[in-house]
Design a protein around this motif. Sequence first.
Motif, PDB file in Angstrom:
ATOM      1  N   GLY A   1       0.815  -1.215   0.000  1.00  0.00           N
ATOM      2  CA  GLY A   1       0.000   0.000   0.000  1.00  0.00           C
ATOM      3  C   GLY A   1       0.847   1.261   0.000  1.00  0.00           C
ATOM      4  O   GLY A   1       0.581   2.204  -0.748  1.00  0.00           O
TER       5      GLY A   1
ATOM      6  N   HIS B   1       2.315   1.703  -3.348  1.00  0.00           N
ATOM      7  CA  HIS B   1       1.315   1.729  -4.424  1.00  0.00           C
ATOM      8  C   HIS B   1       1.482   0.554  -5.386  1.00  0.00           C
ATOM      9  O   HIS B   1       1.381   0.706  -6.598  1.00  0.00           O
ATOM     10  CB  HIS B   1       1.346   3.069  -5.179  1.00  0.00           C
ATOM     11  N   ARG B   2       1.740  -0.637  -4.792  1.00  0.00           N
ATOM     12  CA  ARG B   2       1.812  -1.874  -5.587  1.00  0.00           C
ATOM     13  C   ARG B   2       0.513  -2.654  -5.422  1.00  0.00           C
ATOM     14  O   ARG B   2      -0.140  -2.560  -4.381  1.00  0.00           O
ATOM     15  CB  ARG B   2       2.962  -2.764  -5.089  1.00  0.00           C
TER      16      ARG B   2
ATOM     17  N   GLU C   1      -6.545   0.447  -4.028  1.00  0.00           N
ATOM     18  CA  GLU C   1      -5.706   0.138  -5.197  1.00  0.00           C
ATOM     19  C   GLU C   1      -6.157   0.945  -6.419  1.00  0.00           C
ATOM     20  O   GLU C   1      -5.335   1.404  -7.202  1.00  0.00           O
ATOM     21  CB  GLU C   1      -5.751  -1.369  -5.495  1.00  0.00           C
TER      22      GLU C   1
ATOM     23  N   TYR D   1      -4.653   4.425  -6.567  1.00  0.00           N
ATOM     24  CA  TYR D   1      -3.212   4.647  -6.741  1.00  0.00           C
ATOM     25  C   TYR D   1      -2.972   5.588  -7.926  1.00  0.00           C
ATOM     26  O   TYR D   1      -3.682   5.494  -8.949  1.00  0.00           O
ATOM     27  CB  TYR D   1      -2.473   3.331  -7.046  1.00  0.00           C
TER      28      TYR D   1
ATOM     29  N   GLU E   1       2.333   5.314 -11.183  1.00  0.00           N
ATOM     30  CA  GLU E   1       3.028   4.481 -10.198  1.00  0.00           C
ATOM     31  C   GLU E   1       2.525   3.040 -10.260  1.00  0.00           C
ATOM     32  O   GLU E   1       3.303   2.122 -10.203  1.00  0.00           O
ATOM     33  CB  GLU E   1       2.828   5.034  -8.787  1.00  0.00           C
ATOM     34  N   SER E   2       1.201   2.858 -10.379  1.00  0.00           N
ATOM     35  CA  SER E   2       0.662   1.495 -10.357  1.00  0.00           C
ATOM     36  C   SER E   2       1.063   0.709 -11.594  1.00  0.00           C
ATOM     37  O   SER E   2       0.964  -0.501 -11.633  1.00  0.00           O
ATOM     38  CB  SER E   2      -0.868   1.535 -10.222  1.00  0.00           C
TER      39      SER E   2
END
Length: 199
Positions: A149, A152-153, A189, A192, A196-197
């Motif tokens: 988290g 941001h994965r 999620e 995000y 980044e995601s």
Amino acid sequence: GRYGKERLIYTVAQGMDAMKFGDKLTYTRMGELRIGAREEVQQKNVLAVQEYFERIAMPHTVDKDIMRRLWGKFMLNVGINQTCMVYETTYGGCLQKGEPNRTMIAAMREVIALAHCEGVDIGEKDLNEYIAILETLAPEGMPSMRQDGVAHRPSEVEMFAGTVLSLAEKHGIYVPANAWLYERVKEMEAAYPQEESAK
């Protein structure tokens, strides 16, 4: 499976508090591996791995009821990983009185109900033992899902609440804590930053 059950053993890692951010890994407790056989044909593998672990001084215990141990670890992960991510907190934050603690315990108890449906005898004693393990970890530490988290994965929510929801449907069990955790993680999620995601 691909390798054949006669070539496998079951393994659970527990009692470690490793955190990885970027290329830096930190921990205060190394933990240990629990190993065991589900079927008689796997016993020779357990002995071979035990011998190897003793040779390299790997902390381990041979567990006579490895399926109970696997379900216990699953129960812990469903509780601590998802709760830490959703409430953006630490091990210590989940152990204090309050909403995160209540959510974690409720999610774990839903796993106990499902384990019974699957023929695995875990209960409040196991829950208490896993909470005691959490109490030995660095209070400021955080499990892998909270680390996801922060970075941001994509998380392991499908493996945790996703599995609980699937089994709950199979057995007709009501799992509101995990249903809420699943929805909340998916919302987090989805929020995000896009660039980044994609990493």
